[in-house]
Design a protein around this motif. Structure first.
Motif, PDB file in Angstrom:
ATOM      1  N   PRO A 118       2.212  11.555   5.608  1.00 38.60           N
ATOM      2  CA  PRO A 118       2.596  11.688   4.199  1.00 38.60           C
ATOM      3  C   PRO A 118       4.096  11.675   3.923  1.00 38.60           C
ATOM      4  N   VAL A 119       4.942  11.879   4.912  1.00 40.86           N
ATOM      5  CA  VAL A 119       6.386  12.024   4.651  1.00 40.86           C
ATOM      6  C   VAL A 119       6.998  10.796   3.974  1.00 40.86           C
ATOM      7  N   PRO A 120       6.743   9.567   4.429  1.00 42.80           N
ATOM      8  CA  PRO A 120       7.344   8.426   3.727  1.00 42.80           C
ATOM      9  C   PRO A 120       6.908   8.325   2.269  1.00 42.80           C
ATOM     10  N   HIS A 121       5.669   8.655   1.992  1.00 45.82           N
ATOM     11  CA  HIS A 121       5.186   8.569   0.619  1.00 45.82           C
ATOM     12  C   HIS A 121       5.829   9.636  -0.255  1.00 45.82           C
ATOM     13  N   LEU A 122       6.021  10.818   0.296  1.00 46.06           N
ATOM     14  CA  LEU A 122       6.674  11.881  -0.465  1.00 46.06           C
ATOM     15  C   LEU A 122       8.136  11.538  -0.752  1.00 46.06           C
ATOM     16  N   LEU A 123       8.819  10.928   0.220  1.00 48.62           N
ATOM     17  CA  LEU A 123      10.211  10.524   0.001  1.00 48.62           C
ATOM     18  C   LEU A 123      10.312   9.350  -0.965  1.00 48.62           C
ATOM     19  N   LEU A 124       9.337   8.503  -0.953  1.00 49.89           N
ATOM     20  CA  LEU A 124       9.343   7.297  -1.778  1.00 49.89           C
ATOM     21  C   LEU A 124       8.901   7.556  -3.220  1.00 49.89           C
ATOM     22  N   ALA A 125       8.165   8.627  -3.444  1.00 48.20           N
ATOM     23  CA  ALA A 125       7.576   8.889  -4.764  1.00 48.20           C
ATOM     24  C   ALA A 125       8.593   8.918  -5.902  1.00 48.20           C
ATOM     25  N   PRO A 126       9.720   9.612  -5.793  1.00 47.88           N
ATOM     26  CA  PRO A 126      10.655   9.601  -6.932  1.00 47.88           C
ATOM     27  C   PRO A 126      11.262   8.225  -7.191  1.00 47.88           C
ATOM     28  N   SER A 161       0.827  -1.206   0.000  1.00 50.34           N
ATOM     29  CA  SER A 161       0.000   0.000   0.000  1.00 50.34           C
ATOM     30  C   SER A 161       0.860   1.254   0.000  1.00 50.34           C
ATOM     31  N   HIS A 162       1.926   1.268   0.784  1.00 51.51           N
ATOM     32  CA  HIS A 162       2.818   2.429   0.805  1.00 51.51           C
ATOM     33  C   HIS A 162       3.431   2.671  -0.562  1.00 51.51           C
ATOM     34  N   LEU A 163       3.866   1.615  -1.223  1.00 52.06           N
ATOM     35  CA  LEU A 163       4.434   1.750  -2.561  1.00 52.06           C
ATOM     36  C   LEU A 163       3.393   2.275  -3.560  1.00 52.06           C
ATOM     37  N   THR A 164       2.170   1.773  -3.459  1.00 56.43           N
ATOM     38  CA  THR A 164       1.117   2.181  -4.380  1.00 56.43           C
ATOM     39  C   THR A 164       0.727   3.637  -4.165  1.00 56.43           C
ATOM     40  N   ILE A 165       0.613   4.063  -2.916  1.00 55.06           N
ATOM     41  CA  ILE A 165       0.269   5.457  -2.633  1.00 55.06           C
ATOM     42  C   ILE A 165       1.361   6.380  -3.138  1.00 55.06           C
ATOM     43  N   ALA A 166       2.609   6.006  -2.932  1.00 50.16           N
ATOM     44  CA  ALA A 166       3.709   6.835  -3.422  1.00 50.16           C
ATOM     45  C   ALA A 166       3.691   6.920  -4.948  1.00 50.16           C
ATOM     46  N   ARG A 167       3.375   5.841  -5.609  1.00 49.98           N
ATOM     47  CA  ARG A 167       3.321   5.855  -7.071  1.00 49.98           C
ATOM     48  C   ARG A 167       2.147   6.682  -7.574  1.00 49.98           C
ATOM     49  N   ARG A 168       1.010   6.625  -6.881  1.00 46.78           N
ATOM     50  CA  ARG A 168      -0.170   7.385  -7.313  1.00 46.78           C
ATOM     51  C   ARG A 168       0.040   8.892  -7.218  1.00 46.78           C
ATOM     52  N   SER A 202      -6.683   8.554 -12.642  1.00 42.46           N
ATOM     53  CA  SER A 202      -7.792   9.442 -12.290  1.00 42.46           C
ATOM     54  C   SER A 202      -7.306  10.854 -11.976  1.00 42.46           C
ATOM     55  N   SER A 203      -6.515  11.009 -10.918  1.00 40.75           N
ATOM     56  CA  SER A 203      -6.081  12.355 -10.535  1.00 40.75           C
ATOM     57  C   SER A 203      -4.784  12.278  -9.735  1.00 40.75           C
ATOM     58  N   PRO A 204      -3.639  12.292 -10.403  1.00 39.20           N
ATOM     59  CA  PRO A 204      -2.393  12.283  -9.657  1.00 39.20           C
ATOM     60  C   PRO A 204      -2.221  13.606  -8.914  1.00 39.20           C
ATOM     61  N   GLY A 205      -1.555  13.549  -7.795  1.00 37.37           N
ATOM     62  CA  GLY A 205      -1.304  14.776  -7.050  1.00 37.37           C
ATOM     63  C   GLY A 205      -1.357  14.555  -5.554  1.00 37.37           C
ATOM     64  N   ILE A 206      -1.310  15.649  -4.846  1.00 42.58           N
ATOM     65  CA  ILE A 206      -1.204  15.632  -3.390  1.00 42.58           C
ATOM     66  C   ILE A 206      -2.474  15.078  -2.740  1.00 42.58           C
ATOM     67  N   GLN A 207      -3.599  15.106  -3.434  1.00 44.08           N
ATOM     68  CA  GLN A 207      -4.837  14.571  -2.856  1.00 44.08           C
ATOM     69  C   GLN A 207      -4.766  13.070  -2.649  1.00 44.08           C
ATOM     70  N   GLN A 208      -3.794  12.398  -3.242  1.00 43.30           N
ATOM     71  CA  GLN A 208      -3.627  10.954  -3.046  1.00 43.30           C
ATOM     72  C   GLN A 208      -3.110  10.629  -1.647  1.00 43.30           C
ATOM     73  N   LEU A 209      -2.664  11.631  -0.903  1.00 42.10           N
ATOM     74  CA  LEU A 209      -2.138  11.399   0.448  1.00 42.10           C
ATOM     75  C   LEU A 209      -3.230  11.314   1.501  1.00 42.10           C
ATOM     76  N   GLY A 210      -4.466  11.342   1.144  1.00 40.33           N
ATOM     77  CA  GLY A 210      -5.554  11.337   2.111  1.00 40.33           C
ATOM     78  C   GLY A 210      -5.826   9.957   2.688  1.00 40.33           C
ATOM     79  N   THR A 211      -4.843   9.362   3.329  1.00 37.39           N
ATOM     80  CA  THR A 211      -5.009   8.047   3.942  1.00 37.39           C
ATOM     81  C   THR A 211      -4.702   8.147   5.420  1.00 37.39           C
ATOM     82  N   VAL A 212      -4.670   7.003   6.076  1.00 40.73           N
ATOM     83  CA  VAL A 212      -4.441   6.987   7.517  1.00 40.73           C
ATOM     84  C   VAL A 212      -2.960   7.157   7.884  1.00 40.73           C
ATOM     85  N   TRP A 213      -2.051   7.071   6.899  1.00 39.56           N
ATOM     86  CA  TRP A 213      -0.624   7.188   7.203  1.00 39.56           C
ATOM     87  C   TRP A 213      -0.148   8.620   7.060  1.00 39.56           C
TER      88      TRP A 213
END
Length: 135
Positions: free
Chosen positions: A98-106, A72-79, A85-96
């Motif tokens: 956001p910092v790990p997903h932002l670091l993992l995205a690139p 799930s962390h990998l998928t959220i970072a990729r999204r 549908s809509s890539p962007g910061i709105q994909q961070l609206g989960t229970v975790w």
């Protein structure tokens, strides 16, 4: 009375391998000078190397993706950067957080790093090194 023996000097023309490592090793017990703590860089390098060494054995087995949270962390970072549908910061609206997903995205933009989990393994190794150096 004991006599101190001076080490013999090496010829200046000879190449001395690993001279830098010896200097770093000798500086490890030096007192803290200002904001510089001796040995921080070698500890970070050792932490990153240890993390990557473990990843070399764990990623091919698939155990790094054994829990669905890891996937799930990998998928959220990729999204964040790649979504139909809509890539962007709105994909961070989960229970975790956001910092790990932002670091993992690139790192997960490369498809094989996302699919195998190598993106998270590299980020984890760098974080392990930084934590070890900070301690």
């Amino acid at each position: 009375m004991t006599q101190l023996v001076q080490p013999t000097a090496r010829p200046a023309s000879g190449i001395v391998p690993w001279r830098g490592i010896g200097r770093v090793w000798r500086e490890m017990d030096q007192p803290v000078a200002g904001r510089r703590v001796a040995g921080t860089a070698p500890v970070m390098v050792a932490g990153v190397a240890a993390g990557l060494l473990v990843a070399v054995f764990m990623v091919p087995t698939g155990f790094n993706l054994a829990y669905s949270d890891a996937q799930s962390h990998l998928t959220i970072a990729r999204r964040l950067l790649d979504s139909t549908s809509s890539p962007g910061i709105q994909q961070l609206g989960t229970v975790w957080l956001p910092v790990p997903h932002l670091l993992l995205a690139p790192l997960v933009l490369v498809r094989w790093m996302w699919h195998t989990g190598w993106g998270a393994a590299v980020l984890g190794a760098v974080c392990l090194g930084a934590t070890a150096a900070g301690m």
